[in-house]
Design a protein around this motif. Structure first.
Motif: not given
Length: 122
Positions: A57, A69-71, A73, A78, A95
């Protein structure tokens, strides 16, 4: 074709929190990086935070320590958790998906969502 759809914007008082989400859909094989940008009236669009598929990040200095922030996959999604919001965080948040492997089309760059408004009142 790849589409990005954001959600979670709104009006919040200073010191409050919001969580933005962005889901990518379409003929996606793989997304390298996803991120959030913002644009305030009369200003240029600026990077807020970015995350790679491996979880690396980076953040703008103005949001470090307040935004995360995170996601996911597997879901091509996101998130942006925004805490301790300030009036200067008011902007349209966009985004972004970069270096997307699209089925039958190879690597494509720079897909954008339609934007979601975040307004922080003092």
């Amino acid at each position: 074709q790849v589409q990005l759809v954001e959600s979670g914007g709104g009006l919040v008082q200073a010191g409050g929190s919001l969580r933005l989400s962005c889901a990518a859909s379409g003929s996606i094989v793989f997304i390298n990086a996803m991120g959030w940008f913002r644009q305030a009236p009369g200003k240029q669009r600026e990077l807020v935070a970015r995350i790679t598929s491996g979880g690396t990040t980076n953040y703008s200095d103005s949001v470090k320590g307040r935004f995360t922030i995170s996601r996911d996959n597997a879901k091509n999604t996101v998130y942006l958790q925004m805490n301790s919001l300030k009036p200067e965080d008011t902007a349209v948040y966009y985004c972004n998906a970069d270096r997307v492997v699209v089925l039958g089309r190879g690597i494509r760059s720079d897909y954008w969502g339609q934007g979601t408004q975040v307004t922080v009142s003092s």
